[in-house]
Design an enzyme around this catalytic site. Structure first.
Site, PDB file in Angstrom:
ATOM      1  CE  LYS A 109      -4.734  -2.367   1.773  1.00 50.52           C
ATOM      2  NZ  LYS A 109      -2.865  -3.320   2.157  1.00 50.52           N
TER       3      LYS A 109
HETATM    4  C1  PLP Z   1      -4.464  -4.406   1.457  1.00 53.59           C
HETATM    5  C2  PLP Z   1      -3.733  -6.000   1.520  1.00 53.59           C
HETATM    6  C3  PLP Z   1      -4.114  -6.668   0.303  1.00 53.59           C
HETATM    7  C4  PLP Z   1      -4.829  -6.791  -0.620  1.00 53.59           C
HETATM    8  O1  PLP Z   1      -4.942  -6.085  -1.559  1.00 53.59           O
HETATM    9  P1  PLP Z   1      -6.450  -5.382  -2.649  1.00 53.59           P
HETATM   10  O2  PLP Z   1      -5.953  -4.557  -3.299  1.00 53.59           O
HETATM   11  O3  PLP Z   1      -7.497  -4.933  -1.273  1.00 53.59           O
HETATM   12  O4  PLP Z   1      -6.459  -6.349  -3.206  1.00 53.59           O
HETATM   13  C5  PLP Z   1      -3.257  -7.773   0.160  1.00 53.59           C
HETATM   14  N1  PLP Z   1      -1.697  -8.443   0.887  1.00 53.59           N
HETATM   15  C6  PLP Z   1      -1.704  -6.868   1.596  1.00 53.59           C
HETATM   16  C7  PLP Z   1      -0.477  -7.410   2.498  1.00 53.59           C
HETATM   17  C8  PLP Z   1      -2.183  -6.116   1.888  1.00 53.59           C
HETATM   18  O5  PLP Z   1      -2.155  -5.129   2.709  1.00 53.59           O
END
Ligand code: PLP
Length: 459
Positions: A109
């Site tokens: 993120k």
């Molecule tokens: C947020 C997150 C996801 C999922 O991502 P999306 O865009 O919501 O599908 C997967 N792995 C980690 C470590 C995350 O922080």
């Protein structure tokens, strides 16, 4: 470039307005009015690193920030990454792994939220405005959002999380950030209580306007935009055409891959890999979109039942028919399920990996290749190994690594049978000063806190 709502009842917005708006006023999600085509330029784009590719791609979606300023924002956003190339291509045996977790909070993120923080700052300063960001988190998103906006005088950030119900490490990643504009709120209640409080506060339009409340969740268009870049980058670096296996919760990450393909990057297939919260994998296999109970797993950032970003894909899948989309979403909201023809057999594959198989994948991948995967990444690796064994994907199948294993040491160390999940950034947290405010799950308590703290740091 103008941005339009998937529900078709919002006037088109500029990029800057789309970033500040988040969710469209008609309840839809914002998408670009047309998708830029890069298919005739792949040879020249293939020579670019991640940062250079970002500088080449972003201006095609942004016409209200001058190119040199976009370049500056990109440089500033990715300076905070420990990896000079921002993302890194690794391998786990014969599977290419695209590591996206070299940012300040060690989760993918950061790629989007570091850029979004820069963009908020730029737009607010240009307009002489302030913003108070309010969010609810069960862990990962909160720390990445805080890292994106800490120390920026044009913004305060208020992050609510359930008191005593996020992991100690995740809490420390948020509460040890002691910039004046960061406010961590431990709510005496559940994550649902936090989300409920957030919805009610955003629903109070007078309060929302008076305190210029903004959101930073994954419906923000700028987050998708930042993520398109690494799909493009990896698709040009690996022998193609490349398929990507993506551990999924909100469909934000997969949707960015879908757009990268529509832009003309050489992408073959996208694998939707879920944990026991399998609403998306059922949907892509059968066309049935049905809400269930959230199950708590060792990959908590994917413990989601309603995938907010799926709406963007549905908009394109339904040939941009906003009325059909509205009908589908209404049915889903009213009855908890809605049905379509099974979408995109030729593009999407989907599979579910449960907790025992995720643990087994962490262990097997480590023993066979030495690669240490976090539980989210391991869902993707298990899915990729399964699909390859079944002969369902030809060519290169790359896995996206979404978090560093050290963020989830309990599960990873247990799977491997010895302590392997460490990172110096996290080791140091235990001794740091931390700061948080504990409040009851009560809307007036949250509002009072925002009233007392908003804008204090910039006075
Ligand atoms: C947020 C997150 C996801 C999922 O991502 P999306 O865009 O919501 O599908 C997967 N792995 C980690 C470590 C995350 O922080």
């Amino acid at each position: 470039m103008r941005y339009i709502s998937t529900r078709g009842r919002t006037e088109a917005l500029s990029f800057q307005d789309a970033v500040l708006t988040g969710l469209a006023p008609d309840g839809g999600l914002l998408v670009p009015a047309r998708i830029p085509d890069v298919s005739s330029e792949l040879d020249s784009l293939a020579g670019l690193g991640f940062v250079e590719l970002a500088k080449a791609i972003l201006p095609r979606f942004i016409d209200d920030i001058p190119q040199p300023h976009i370049e500056h924002l990109v440089d500033a956003a990715y300076r905070s990454f420990s990896e000079p190339g921002v993302v890194r291509l690794e391998t786990a045996g014969d599977i290419p792994v695209l590591e996206l977790f070299h940012g300040p909070t060690l989760a993918f993120k950061d790629v989007a939220l570091q850029l979004l923080g820069q963009m908020f700052d730029y737009i607010l300063k240009a307009r002489g405005q302030r913003l108070n960001i309010l969010g609810a988190t069960s862990g990962d998103t909160g720390s990445a959002a805080i890292a994106g906006v800490r120390g920026r005088p044009a913004m305060d950030i208020f992050v609510m999380y359930p008191h005593g119900r996020v992991s100690p490490l995740q809490e420390l990643q948020m509460t040890t950030v002691t910039d004046d504009n960061v406010h961590c709120i431990a709510v005496e209640g559940s994550f649902d209580d936090c989300q409920g409080l957030m919805k009610r506060i955003f629903g109070d339009l007078d309060f929302k306007a008076a305190y210029a409340l903004g959101a930073i969740n994954s419906v923000n268009w700028a987050r998708v935009l930042a993520q398109i870049v690494y799909y493009g980058y990896a698709s040009l670096q690996l022998p193609g055409p490349v398929s990507f296996c993506v551990p999924t919760g909100n469909f934000g990450n997969v949707f960015a891959g879908y757009l990268a393909k529509r832009m003309g990057f050489p992408i073959h297939r996208l694998v939707v890999a879920t944990n026991e919260n399998d609403i998306l994998s059922v949907f892509f296999r059968t066309g049935l979109y049905r809400r269930g109970q959230v199950r708590f797993t060792i990959s908590p950032s994917m413990d989601i039942q309603v995938a907010s970003n799926l709406e963007r894909f549905l908009y394109y899948h339904l040939d941009e028919d906003t009325a059909a989309l509205q009908g589908f979403m209404d049915t889903f909201d009213r009855t908890g399920e809605a049905q379509l023809q099974a979408p995109g057999e030729e593009l999407f594959l989907a599979t579910t990996v449960d907790t025992p198989n995720t643990m087994a994948a962490i262990r097997q991948v480590y023993l066979e290749t030495g690669y240490v995967a976090d539980p989210h990444t391991a869902v993707g690796l298990a899915a990729a190994r399964r699909l390859k064994a079944e002969g369902k994907v030809e060519g290169t199948l790359a896995c996206l690594a979404t978090a560093h294993a050290a963020k989830f040491p309990e599960a990873v160390d247990e799977a491997v049978g010895k302590p392997v999940a460490r990172h110096p950034t996290l080791d140091g947290l235990k001794d740091k000063r931390f700061r948080r405010t504990v409040i009851p799950a009560d809307i007036d308590a949250v509002k009072e806190l925002i009233q007392n703290r908003a804008g204090q740091s910039s006075l």
